[in-house]
Write a protein that holds these residues in place. Sequence first.
Motif, mmCIF file in Angstrom:
data_model
loop_
_atom_site.group_PDB
_atom_site.id
_atom_site.type_symbol
_atom_site.label_atom_id
_atom_site.label_comp_id
_atom_site.label_asym_id
_atom_site.label_seq_id
_atom_site.Cartn_x
_atom_site.Cartn_y
_atom_site.Cartn_z
ATOM 1 N N GLY A 65 -5.743 7.047 -9.616
ATOM 2 C CA GLY A 65 -4.646 7.970 -10.111
ATOM 3 C C GLY A 65 -3.274 7.240 -10.077
ATOM 4 N N PRO A 66 -2.342 8.056 -10.505
ATOM 5 C CA PRO A 66 -0.863 7.351 -10.736
ATOM 6 C C PRO A 66 -0.622 6.797 -9.334
ATOM 7 C CG PRO A 66 -1.031 9.612 -11.395
ATOM 8 C CD PRO A 66 -2.340 9.546 -11.017
ATOM 9 N N GLN A 67 -0.015 5.603 -9.179
ATOM 10 C CA GLN A 67 0.373 5.213 -8.013
ATOM 11 C C GLN A 67 2.037 4.769 -7.905
ATOM 12 O OE1 GLN A 67 -1.672 4.542 -5.061
ATOM 13 N NE2 GLN A 67 -2.909 6.024 -6.539
ATOM 14 N N SER A 68 2.654 5.048 -6.892
ATOM 15 C CA SER A 68 4.197 4.804 -6.634
ATOM 16 C C SER A 68 4.347 3.534 -6.206
ATOM 17 C CB SER A 68 4.768 6.001 -6.001
ATOM 18 O OG SER A 68 4.726 7.403 -6.503
ATOM 19 N N TYR A 69 5.486 2.886 -6.571
ATOM 20 C CA TYR A 69 5.882 1.771 -5.934
ATOM 21 C C TYR A 69 7.424 1.729 -5.920
ATOM 22 C CZ TYR A 69 6.617 0.503 -10.769
ATOM 23 O OH TYR A 69 7.191 0.186 -11.930
ATOM 24 N N ILE A 70 7.932 0.745 -5.141
ATOM 25 C CA ILE A 70 9.406 0.523 -5.084
ATOM 26 C C ILE A 70 9.695 -0.869 -5.105
ATOM 27 C CG2 ILE A 70 11.478 0.968 -3.596
ATOM 28 C CD1 ILE A 70 10.107 3.151 -2.287
ATOM 29 N N ILE A 71 10.482 -1.167 -6.183
ATOM 30 C CA ILE A 71 11.119 -2.585 -6.255
ATOM 31 C C ILE A 71 12.425 -2.625 -5.504
ATOM 32 C CG2 ILE A 71 11.911 -4.157 -7.884
ATOM 33 C CD1 ILE A 71 9.001 -3.403 -8.280
ATOM 34 N N VAL A 72 12.386 -3.493 -4.445
ATOM 35 C CA VAL A 72 13.618 -3.725 -3.646
ATOM 36 C C VAL A 72 14.371 -4.796 -3.867
ATOM 37 C CG1 VAL A 72 14.147 -3.581 -0.903
ATOM 38 C CG2 VAL A 72 12.342 -2.513 -1.784
ATOM 39 N N CYS A 73 15.551 -4.504 -3.826
ATOM 40 C CA CYS A 73 16.439 -5.937 -4.387
ATOM 41 C C CYS A 73 17.490 -5.947 -3.109
ATOM 42 C CB CYS A 73 17.066 -5.673 -5.450
ATOM 43 S SG CYS A 73 15.849 -5.570 -6.890
ATOM 44 N N ALA A 74 17.915 -7.050 -2.887
ATOM 45 C CA ALA A 74 19.216 -7.605 -1.965
ATOM 46 C C ALA A 74 19.831 -8.546 -2.361
ATOM 47 C CB ALA A 74 18.628 -7.650 -0.377
ATOM 48 N N ALA A 75 21.173 -8.718 -1.992
ATOM 49 C CA ALA A 75 21.963 -9.907 -2.239
ATOM 50 C C ALA A 75 22.352 -10.693 -1.217
ATOM 51 C CB ALA A 75 23.228 -9.526 -2.828
#
Length: 151
Positions: A65-75
């Motif tokens: 099924g549809p799967q969620s994800y998160i792209i995490v960015c930091a400086a």
Amino acid sequence: LTAEGSPTSDTVEVSLDSVPTSGVNVTCFSTDTSEAIVSPSSLVFADMSTQSFSIVGQDDNVADGPQSYIIVCAAASDDANYDGLFGFNVSGTNADDDFAELDVVISGVGTSESGKGQTFSVRLTSEPEASVTVAVGTSDSSEGDATPTVL
């Protein structure tokens, strides 16, 4: 991003609000690399120019099924205005193009009372998340039996 199958991507543009006094390295990663990856995973800024990275959906061959994800960015930077103070997340969903089905291929043209048999090949159309058992039988056991009875 909502895609799977042949890898599909979205582009995210990033720019700084001010000229940094030292280079700013923005690093990004996916919380679930089986569903999405980031390319490139790092952007280096020396000015306020706009740079971009792609989020690429991954085909996992699992009917999940549809799967969620998160792209995490930091400086990170020697510039105190950006070091550890700048970051963002991009949420996405990887749509599923896999279906949990059986693919059955029949070889030959049938059985006969003289003992001619029929052969079937059975395969799963996606990678299972657990063991799969297939029961095999006939609609009229007086006319023929299935061997084996479980796959």
